[in-house]
Design an enzyme around this catalytic site. Sequence first.
Site, short mmCIF file in Angstrom:
data_model
loop_
_atom_site.label_atom_id
_atom_site.label_comp_id
_atom_site.label_asym_id
_atom_site.label_seq_id
_atom_site.Cartn_x
_atom_site.Cartn_y
_atom_site.Cartn_z
CB CYS A 6 -23.24 -26.42 -18.98
SG CYS A 6 -24.69 -27.22 -18.12
CB CYS A 9 -21.91 -27.39 -15.93
SG CYS A 9 -22.01 -28.92 -16.22
CG ASN A 89 -39.09 -29.84 -22.37
OD1 ASN A 89 -40.49 -30.33 -22.39
ND2 ASN A 89 -39.18 -27.99 -22.26
N GLY A 95 -38.31 -28.38 -26.68
CA GLY A 95 -38.23 -27.41 -26.40
C GLY A 95 -37.07 -27.36 -25.09
CB THR A 97 -33.54 -23.12 -24.06
OG1 THR A 97 -34.67 -23.74 -22.50
CG2 THR A 97 -35.08 -23.38 -25.07
CG HIS A 102 -33.16 -29.29 -17.43
ND1 HIS A 102 -32.43 -28.62 -18.13
CD2 HIS A 102 -34.34 -27.98 -17.22
CE1 HIS A 102 -33.40 -28.56 -18.98
NE2 HIS A 102 -34.01 -27.49 -18.91
CG HIS A 104 -38.49 -27.26 -15.75
ND1 HIS A 104 -37.96 -25.97 -15.94
CD2 HIS A 104 -37.73 -27.94 -17.06
CE1 HIS A 104 -37.54 -26.03 -16.74
NE2 HIS A 104 -37.15 -26.34 -17.13
#
Length: 116
Positions: A6, A9, A89, A95, A97, A102, A104
Amino acid sequence: MSDPNCIFCKIAARQIPASFVHEDEDVLAFRDISPQAPTHIVIIPRVHLSGLNDLTPDLAPLMGKIGLVAKKLAADEGRVASGWRLVSNAGPDAGQTVFHLHFHLLGGRPMAGKMV
């Protein structure tokens, strides 16, 4: 718990450099490498969760902490008066990815269109 494949990570483990703006025992925040607004900060939990669909009731305190970190960062960036957006998302159709939970934090310009 982390995932060795990841990217977030790896950022948390300092294997990939990032411009950190917040760090504590539970939450990290760093500037997005491809900002979509003057303020574009990515906020992640240290624990690897694939996304919002991995949330369980015992993670409610962590989610609250993420919200409080977002609020503090928005204030630090001078975005409270004009407004800011916090987005996550859930899944590919939304969306997502990077499959590490997480958020934004966006601000510093009017956001295009309504969300709903």
